[in-house]
Design an enzyme around this catalytic site. Structure first.
Site, mmCIF file in Angstrom:
data_model
loop_
_atom_site.group_PDB
_atom_site.id
_atom_site.type_symbol
_atom_site.label_atom_id
_atom_site.label_comp_id
_atom_site.label_asym_id
_atom_site.label_seq_id
_atom_site.Cartn_x
_atom_site.Cartn_y
_atom_site.Cartn_z
ATOM 1 N N THR A 11 3.931 3.647 61.091
ATOM 2 C CA THR A 11 4.167 5.056 61.407
ATOM 3 C C THR A 11 3.102 5.608 62.362
ATOM 4 O O THR A 11 3.421 6.212 63.388
ATOM 5 C CB THR A 11 4.128 5.865 60.088
ATOM 6 O OG1 THR A 11 5.013 5.238 59.180
ATOM 7 C CG2 THR A 11 4.544 7.296 60.291
ATOM 8 N N VAL A 12 1.832 5.403 62.037
ATOM 9 C CA VAL A 12 0.759 5.991 62.855
ATOM 10 C C VAL A 12 0.607 5.216 64.178
ATOM 11 O O VAL A 12 0.434 5.815 65.244
ATOM 12 C CB VAL A 12 -0.578 6.007 62.082
ATOM 13 C CG1 VAL A 12 -1.698 6.564 62.950
ATOM 14 C CG2 VAL A 12 -0.438 6.822 60.798
ATOM 15 N N ALA A 21 -1.158 -6.203 67.238
ATOM 16 C CA ALA A 21 -0.955 -7.241 66.223
ATOM 17 C C ALA A 21 -0.163 -6.633 65.072
ATOM 18 O O ALA A 21 -0.518 -5.564 64.567
ATOM 19 C CB ALA A 21 -2.300 -7.757 65.701
ATOM 20 N N ILE A 57 -5.577 17.532 61.567
ATOM 21 C CA ILE A 57 -6.573 18.612 61.627
ATOM 22 C C ILE A 57 -7.902 18.009 62.086
ATOM 23 O O ILE A 57 -8.389 17.066 61.475
ATOM 24 C CB ILE A 57 -6.792 19.267 60.241
ATOM 25 C CG1 ILE A 57 -5.466 19.746 59.646
ATOM 26 C CG2 ILE A 57 -7.793 20.405 60.328
ATOM 27 C CD1 ILE A 57 -5.590 20.286 58.212
ATOM 28 N N LYS A 114 -11.135 11.213 50.887
ATOM 29 C CA LYS A 114 -11.331 12.146 52.011
ATOM 30 C C LYS A 114 -12.501 13.095 51.735
ATOM 31 O O LYS A 114 -13.312 13.384 52.626
ATOM 32 C CB LYS A 114 -10.038 12.926 52.248
ATOM 33 C CG LYS A 114 -8.876 12.036 52.704
ATOM 34 C CD LYS A 114 -7.539 12.761 52.604
ATOM 35 C CE LYS A 114 -6.376 11.860 53.024
ATOM 36 N NZ LYS A 114 -5.062 12.412 52.656
#
Ligand code: HSE
Length: 436
Positions: free
Chosen positions: A13-14, A43, A136, A205
């Protein structure tokens, strides 16, 4: 000037968002970075899928080590996740003299000290904007934008899955289990949502933000972590009646005795902007001495929002990679030889306020006994709410909000209240932060 060459480890996805945004905005990005930034190698175990995303002019391999070994690659972007093979590959890329961009909060929160030390030794950068709150730019804000300040505390909604669940529980009066099932069916929550709902993802996080806010090492092992699995809809309702919303917050505070680092459900006054962050959105509040309170809001996950953060790091590295390593922005905001040794405080030394819900017998003197225990412990009461007993019911709910006290005192008071024969069920305790 020759474009900077980027190798992606993983194009899910990213990774696909990163490729797409780099392609779409390449002219704009080049005008900012001073030279082009090109993904030239990828890869991924699913080579066919990777090729369908990047086309034929990008080399696709199924072995990440081929990217690391390629002398033309300047920056390796690690988008594999977890701390197994990803850790090995990041350390190998650093050893090979590559700069690294990663979205991997788990890896850095747990093994950051080792990884940043290796990068420092090799004179390469490890950038991780995408690891916290997706799109963000909170890492940049804490590390650079607020660099003049002595940061006092930060508190964030930094897990979209749990914020979505809490919003749905509040809006629709549903139970935690029902909303989780719905979120999984809609693809919002992972098939194994443990890290999200148990607060682990948020704690990763919070650990990273705490390190760059206060100049302390990353210390995930010292974080207090409590998720939302035990949260009941009735507490969300009672909190609302008292003017609060319940959010899963990642909190880190500087106190004279040490650093608080904790993730847990928390009552927040409904009138605070952060209390109104709904659905899968993220937000982080930072309180610092010069600027006062600032709030950063946006999408904490998703393909292009996270790609936005990955590419910001690619641009930073492109601008800085020829600079003398000593004159670059330090990985953790503070110079490695100027880190603070302030300890992370154990949870029983944390000072906060509380919401308590007691299921009690509806008899004379019950409230007096409960408040007597709190008074003896020197815990001051802020508000009391008693649900009217239903017809034929011999019990009721007593809700108490307290002022700040040290957690150890509250633990002791709860243990004493629990012993009362008129307290009929385990006491619910949710912490409360006024954030003012
Ligand atoms: N699983 C995370 C969340 C997104 O729900 O916010 C990636 O950090």
């Amino acid at each position: 000037m020759k474009p900077i060459q980027v190798g992606l480890l993983g194009i899910g996805t990213v990774g696909s968002g990163t490729y797409e945004v780099l392609q779409r905005n390449q002219e704009e990005i080049k005008r900012r970075a001073g030279r082009g930034i090109e993904v030239t190698m990828v890869a991924d175990l699913d080579v066919a899928r990777a090729k369908s995303i990047v086309g034929s002019h990008v080399q696709v391999v199924d072995d990440a080590r081929k990217v690391i070994a390629n002398p033309d690659i300047d920056i390796v972007v690690e988008l594999i996740g977890g701390y197994g093979i990803a850790k090995q590959l990041v350390l190998e890329a650093i050893e090979a003299g590559k700069h690294v961009v990663t979205a991997n909060k788990a890896l850095l929160a747990v093994h950051g000290t080792e990884i940043f030390a290796a990068a420092h030794k090799k004179g390469v950068m490890v950038a991780f904007e995408a690891a916290v709150a997706g799109g963000i730019p909170i890492i940049k804000a804490l590390r650079e934008g607020l660099t003049a300040n002595r940061i006092q505390w930060l508190a964030g909604i930094i897990n979209g899955t749990t914020n979505f669940i809490l919003s749905e529980m509040r809006d629709k009066g549903l139970t935690f289990d029902d909303v989780l099932k719905q979120a999984q069916a809609l693809g919002y929550a992972e098939a194994d949502p443990t890290f999200d709902i148990e607060g682990v993802d948020a704690a990763h996080k919070a650990t990273l933000m705490s390190a760059i806010a206060f100049g302390v090492p990353v210390q995930f092992d010292k974080a207090y972590v409590e998720g939302i699995t035990q949260l009941e809809s009735q507490d969300i309702k009672y909190a609302e009646q008292l003017g609060y919303r319940i959010k899963l917050l990642g909190i880190s505070k500087r106190t004279p005795a040490g650093i608080e680092l904790r993730v847990h459900p928390c009552l927040v006054p409904s009138k605070r902007l952060i209390a109104n962050v709904e659905g899968a959105m993220n937000a982080v509040m930072v309180h610092a001495d010069a600027v006062g309170t600032t709030l950063y809001y946006g999408k904490g996950a998703g393909s292009e929002p996270t790609a936005s953060a990955v590419i910001a790091d690619l641009v930073d590295i492109t601008r800085l990679h020829t600079a003398d390593p000593l004159n670059r922005v330090p990985h953790l905001a503070f110079q490695p030889d100027a880190m603070s040794d302030l300890p992370v405080l154990p949870m029983d030394q944390v000072v906060t306020s509380y919401y308590l819900r007691l299921r009690v017998a509806d008899q004379a003197g019950v409230l007096a006994k409960v408040t007597g225990i709190l008074a003896n412990a020197d815990i001051s009461i802020d508000a009391v709410l008693q649900r009217e007993a239903g017809e034929g019911e011999s019990h009721t709910d007593l809700i108490i909000l307290t002022h700040d006290c040290v957690e150890a005192k509250m633990n002791q008071a709860i243990a004493e209240m629990q012993k009362l024969t008129t307290v009929l069920a385990p006491i619910t305790r949710i912490r409360k932060e006024e954030l003012n």
